[in-house]
Design an enzyme around this catalytic site. Structure first.
Site, PDB file in Angstrom:
ATOM      1  N   CYS A  69       0.907  -1.300  -0.235  1.00  0.00           N
ATOM      2  CA  CYS A  69       0.035  -0.091  -0.105  1.00  0.00           C
ATOM      3  C   CYS A  69       0.830   1.230   0.030  1.00  0.00           C
ATOM      4  O   CYS A  69       0.618   2.395  -0.705  1.00  0.00           O
ATOM      5  CB  CYS A  69      -0.839  -0.028   1.210  1.00  0.00           C
ATOM      6  SG  CYS A  69      -0.272  -0.480   2.754  1.00  0.00           S
ATOM      7  N   ASN A  70       1.983   1.256   0.693  1.00  0.00           N
ATOM      8  CA  ASN A  70       2.780   2.488   0.943  1.00  0.00           C
ATOM      9  C   ASN A  70       3.580   2.669  -0.484  1.00  0.00           C
ATOM     10  O   ASN A  70       3.877   3.685  -1.128  1.00  0.00           O
ATOM     11  CB  ASN A  70       3.784   2.295   1.887  1.00  0.00           C
ATOM     12  CG  ASN A  70       3.213   2.763   3.263  1.00  0.00           C
ATOM     13  OD1 ASN A  70       2.835   3.592   3.397  1.00  0.00           O
ATOM     14  ND2 ASN A  70       3.178   1.452   4.199  1.00  0.00           N
TER      15      ASN A  70
END
Length: 341
Positions: free
Chosen positions: A139-140
């Site tokens: 996600c990051n």
């Protein structure tokens, strides 16, 4: 029609299953659940339920959940498996997928060497084109790749420094923390630097990560040394070309991640998700050739469009066609929040 099975029905798996089910060119063959809990019961209303092996069938049926078959059965009725099992299980699961000759997509918790490539829809869609196995980055990393790709394309990046303030865990998780502490990563750069390099052609990347006691979103503070000169308006124009970037402003009461997620719920998308990466326009500054900005990342959902596009990439479908279909179906529009300057 691409037949897709989902192995794992947690935070990511359940969202991929929903997103895949509303595509006009993807059919969800079923989902694999390991435990006959409330989530398995709810999933059985919409999807065929499969279990890891025969030993699990009776356990599910004793809980009143009808089982269609095992993972082996699901693989036989699927072109692609989206592996959304807990971090680290992918390395074992890929052996099963290879034996059955079924393509698979893994998540960012797996090591980058698990597949033929790592995947981000904007930056390297074609590296997974017609391949057997790919990994959607975390996600990051997805968030960083998504907002940095336009900058890299238009102005070049000489050096990148990122501070990542990570949520401690997801809202439905009662096992992780911290609860009353801020926990820094002791490695420098954090693993996000190398992960970002798997999907963006960058050299000088430095990342610092900290966990904070929140469940809503990650926040990134980003400093980019540009190769070419750019003004703030130029940067905004670059971002506005991409639907998966949303420009917001503090003056509109987006004071924190709480207001961003409140806005996301009001959009009435599935589960109140925010697929776009939200950049505070107020935070964007250019000093000499240094670009600064702050962005917020809904960690439960920003990788979902990427998983759908990864399905199509492995299936040999054109990049722009896939992104357009995914964005339209998930109502991703990006731009400036109020739709005007």
């Amino acid at each position: 029609m691409i037949k897709v099975g989902i192995n794992g029905y947690g935070t990511i798996g359940k969202r991929v299953a929903y997103a895949a089910s509303i595509q006009d060119d993807i059919h969800v063959s079923g989902i694999v659940k390991n435990t006959p809990d409330y989530m398995a019961y709810l999933a059985s209303r919409s999807f065929n339920i499969y279990v890891p092996d025969d030993d699990k069938i009776k356990e599910f049926e004793d809980h009143g959940i009808k089982v269609k078959g095992t993972l082996n059965d699901l693989m036989e009725s699927s072109d692609i498996i989206v592996d959304a099992t807990p971090e680290g299980m992918g390395m074992e699961n890929i052996k099963i997928y290879k034996k059955k000759r079924v393509k698979a997509i893994f998540q960012g918790g797996e090591k980058s060497n698990i597949g033929d490539a790592s995947f981000n829809a904007y930056s390297n869609y074609n590296e997974s084109f017609k391949r057997e196995y790919t990994r959607v980055v975390s996600c990051n990393t997805t968030a960083l790749a998504r907002t940095l790709y336009p900058i890299l394309n238009d102005y070049g990046i000489e050096n990148l420094n990122v501070t990542l303030i990570r949520r401690a865990t997801d809202p439905n998780d009662n096992r992780k923390g911290p609860i009353n502490a801020i926990e820094p990563s002791m490695s420098f750069p954090s693993h996000h630097a190398d992960d970002l390099k798997t999907v963006l052609n960058l050299n000088n990347v430095y990342t610092v990560a900290l966990k904070a006691p929140t469940t809503l979103m990650h926040v990134h503070s980003i400093e980019v040394l540009l190769k070419d000169d750019a003004k703030i308006d130029d940067i905004m124009e670059s971002w506005l070309k991409y639907n998966r970037i949303l420009l917001i402003e503090g003056k509109d009461n987006f004071k924190s991640t709480a207001q961003i997620m409140d806005m996301a719920r009001e959009l009435r998308r599935d589960r109140g998700d925010l697929y776009e990466i939200a950049i505070w326009r107020d935070s964007v500054k250019v000093i000499d050739k240094r670009l600064y900005y702050v962005q917020a990342v809904h960690q439960e959902s920003d990788v979902i469009p990427e998983n759908i596009d990864a399905i199509r990439s492995l299936s040999g479908i054109d990049k722009n066609e896939s992104i357009e279909k995914t964005d339209k179906s998930l109502r991703i529009s990006g731009g400036i929040f109020y739709g005007k300057e």
